[in-house]
Motif scaffolding. Sequence first.
Motif, PDB file in Angstrom:
ATOM      1  N   TYR A  35      14.450 -35.095  18.437  1.00  0.00           N
ATOM      2  CA  TYR A  35      14.483 -33.791  17.774  1.00  0.00           C
ATOM      3  C   TYR A  35      15.789 -33.049  18.047  1.00  0.00           C
ATOM      4  O   TYR A  35      16.315 -32.381  17.147  1.00  0.00           O
ATOM      5  N   VAL A  36      16.323 -33.155  19.265  1.00  0.00           N
ATOM      6  CA  VAL A  36      17.580 -32.460  19.579  1.00  0.00           C
ATOM      7  C   VAL A  36      18.730 -32.990  18.716  1.00  0.00           C
ATOM      8  O   VAL A  36      19.460 -32.192  18.104  1.00  0.00           O
ATOM      9  N   PRO A  37      18.940 -34.311  18.620  1.00  0.00           N
ATOM     10  CA  PRO A  37      20.004 -34.799  17.725  1.00  0.00           C
ATOM     11  C   PRO A  37      19.770 -34.427  16.262  1.00  0.00           C
ATOM     12  O   PRO A  37      20.720 -34.147  15.533  1.00  0.00           O
ATOM     13  N   TYR A  38      18.489 -34.430  15.837  1.00  0.00           N
ATOM     14  CA  TYR A  38      18.200 -34.093  14.442  1.00  0.00           C
ATOM     15  C   TYR A  38      18.630 -32.661  14.128  1.00  0.00           C
ATOM     16  O   TYR A  38      19.328 -32.418  13.134  1.00  0.00           O
ATOM     17  N   PHE A  39      18.236 -31.728  14.981  1.00  0.00           N
ATOM     18  CA  PHE A  39      18.629 -30.337  14.752  1.00  0.00           C
ATOM     19  C   PHE A  39      20.138 -30.153  14.957  1.00  0.00           C
ATOM     20  O   PHE A  39      20.765 -29.332  14.275  1.00  0.00           O
ATOM     21  N   GLY A  40      20.706 -30.932  15.877  1.00  0.00           N
ATOM     22  CA  GLY A  40      22.158 -30.876  16.078  1.00  0.00           C
ATOM     23  C   GLY A  40      22.909 -31.316  14.835  1.00  0.00           C
ATOM     24  O   GLY A  40      23.925 -30.710  14.456  1.00  0.00           O
ATOM     25  N   LEU A  41      22.422 -32.370  14.184  1.00  0.00           N
ATOM     26  CA  LEU A  41      23.044 -32.841  12.948  1.00  0.00           C
ATOM     27  C   LEU A  41      22.907 -31.808  11.843  1.00  0.00           C
ATOM     28  O   LEU A  41      23.831 -31.625  11.038  1.00  0.00           O
ATOM     29  N   TRP A  42      21.776 -31.122  11.794  1.00  0.00           N
ATOM     30  CA  TRP A  42      21.607 -30.045  10.820  1.00  0.00           C
ATOM     31  C   TRP A  42      22.670 -28.960  11.034  1.00  0.00           C
ATOM     32  O   TRP A  42      23.299 -28.500  10.084  1.00  0.00           O
ATOM     33  N   GLY A  43      22.871 -28.584  12.284  1.00  0.00           N
ATOM     34  CA  GLY A  43      23.873 -27.561  12.587  1.00  0.00           C
ATOM     35  C   GLY A  43      25.265 -28.002  12.174  1.00  0.00           C
ATOM     36  O   GLY A  43      26.044 -27.218  11.601  1.00  0.00           O
ATOM     37  N   LEU A  44      25.590 -29.259  12.465  1.00  0.00           N
ATOM     38  CA  LEU A  44      26.906 -29.787  12.102  1.00  0.00           C
ATOM     39  C   LEU A  44      27.076 -29.855  10.591  1.00  0.00           C
ATOM     40  O   LEU A  44      28.139 -29.512  10.056  1.00  0.00           O
ATOM     41  N   LEU A  45      26.038 -30.262   9.890  1.00  0.00           N
ATOM     42  CA  LEU A  45      26.107 -30.345   8.426  1.00  0.00           C
ATOM     43  C   LEU A  45      26.275 -28.964   7.795  1.00  0.00           C
ATOM     44  O   LEU A  45      27.027 -28.802   6.819  1.00  0.00           O
ATOM     45  N   ILE A  46      25.597 -27.991   8.333  1.00  0.00           N
ATOM     46  CA  ILE A  46      25.763 -26.614   7.830  1.00  0.00           C
ATOM     47  C   ILE A  46      27.206 -26.164   8.006  1.00  0.00           C
ATOM     48  O   ILE A  46      27.819 -25.600   7.086  1.00  0.00           O
ATOM     49  N   TYR A  47      27.756 -26.425   9.190  1.00  0.00           N
ATOM     50  CA  TYR A  47      29.153 -26.047   9.476  1.00  0.00           C
ATOM     51  C   TYR A  47      30.117 -26.740   8.507  1.00  0.00           C
ATOM     52  O   TYR A  47      31.030 -26.106   7.954  1.00  0.00           O
ATOM     53  N   LEU A  67      17.752 -41.032   9.342  1.00  0.00           N
ATOM     54  CA  LEU A  67      17.200 -42.006  10.287  1.00  0.00           C
ATOM     55  C   LEU A  67      16.459 -41.305  11.426  1.00  0.00           C
ATOM     56  O   LEU A  67      15.412 -41.778  11.879  1.00  0.00           O
ATOM     57  N   PHE A  68      16.983 -40.177  11.874  1.00  0.00           N
ATOM     58  CA  PHE A  68      16.276 -39.411  12.904  1.00  0.00           C
ATOM     59  C   PHE A  68      14.976 -38.832  12.342  1.00  0.00           C
ATOM     60  O   PHE A  68      13.982 -38.727  13.065  1.00  0.00           O
ATOM     61  N   LEU A  69      14.980 -38.491  11.058  1.00  0.00           N
ATOM     62  CA  LEU A  69      13.748 -37.980  10.449  1.00  0.00           C
ATOM     63  C   LEU A  69      12.702 -39.091  10.342  1.00  0.00           C
ATOM     64  O   LEU A  69      11.502 -38.835  10.503  1.00  0.00           O
ATOM     65  N   VAL A  70      13.140 -40.318  10.091  1.00  0.00           N
ATOM     66  CA  VAL A  70      12.217 -41.455  10.117  1.00  0.00           C
ATOM     67  C   VAL A  70      11.583 -41.571  11.494  1.00  0.00           C
ATOM     68  O   VAL A  70      10.373 -41.773  11.634  1.00  0.00           O
ATOM     69  N   ARG A  71      12.404 -41.420  12.515  1.00  0.00           N
ATOM     70  CA  ARG A  71      11.912 -41.489  13.900  1.00  0.00           C
ATOM     71  C   ARG A  71      10.905 -40.366  14.163  1.00  0.00           C
ATOM     72  O   ARG A  71       9.880 -40.576  14.816  1.00  0.00           O
ATOM     73  N   ILE A  72      11.178 -39.181  13.645  1.00  0.00           N
ATOM     74  CA  ILE A  72      10.242 -38.057  13.785  1.00  0.00           C
ATOM     75  C   ILE A  72       8.925 -38.387  13.099  1.00  0.00           C
ATOM     76  O   ILE A  72       7.838 -38.101  13.631  1.00  0.00           O
TER      77      ILE A  72
END
Length: 334
Positions: A35-47, A67-72
């Motif tokens: 979950y931490v990398p998934y939300f981190g990627l969201w933050g980076l994509l927004i930026y 891929l992280f969402l698949v894992r979720i």
Amino acid sequence: MNDTNKLSIDDLRIPLKPYAKHELRRAVWQIVDTYVPYFGLWGLLIYLLKNAAPFFVIFPLIILAALFLVRIFIIFHDCTHGSFFASRRANTILGYVSGFLTFTPFTYWQHNHLVHHGTYANLDKRGVGDLWTLTVKEYRELAPAQRLAYRLYRNPIIFLGIGPGYTFLITQRFLHKWEGIHERLSAMVTNVAIVMIVAIASLTIGIKSYLMIQIPIMLIAGAVGVWLFYIQHQFEGVYWAHQDEWDPAMAAMNGSSYYKLPKVFQWFTCSIGLHHVHHVLPRIPNYRLQECYDSSPEMQKVQALSFFKSLKSLKLNLWDENQQKLVSFASLNS
């Protein structure tokens, strides 16, 4: 096909039961590393979107987030079985939260998936939690328009391209009157949570930025998820039987695949490729499936399905009751 005729499902489960135990440390770490990398990627994509980064920079990160969402989703799947945590409440809470992220109502999906576990590979109980599969005889009895609908449904462009978006973004939003009150309530709660997420996104990053990230992530993750579900029960040599002959041990070992993926993809898919192990004993947490397999000679008897061999399954569309195997549309003309 692995010969399990001499073993009952209980015989298969007994040596696996030591692995059907929850480990809080491993469960918590899996939450952190997912979950931490998934939300981190969201933050980076927004930026990156806000700073007009080029497509070739953004798209690989979209794929990684998918891929992280698949894992979720697979952690969500564990929660539906009550296998991720020892606490039923903890499984439900994490299941609902994961359902918000994957646009999937927890109790609704849990009900359908548990039905699937009791009916997969059973020709007389198709239709809940599985892909539409007809026998050769049933297909030949269809009207031309119905045959076309079935062919379109089984076309990879449809069920891997259009299907995931239709399922996760649209059909799972509706409350079905034939579902129980708990399933309908879970759909309602999930819909409200999604509306709140979209509203917050609109007020912060803007609806355009949100949709430019969320939609492709959902479509890619959905396609991967549907493919995994497809190949778990639709492959060359798969076992299917009518109710009076259906055997749960045969269904688990021969009606579910051992999809052997490269280690990095096995990590992203939480070892769900060891699907025969999961179907023998669904209470085993995903983080213990590999060690369970490694310690069980019986589980190792199932032939591994490689990625390239699995692609042949795309041509298998009908169950031939005479030959007791899946066949292609083309074989009907031979």
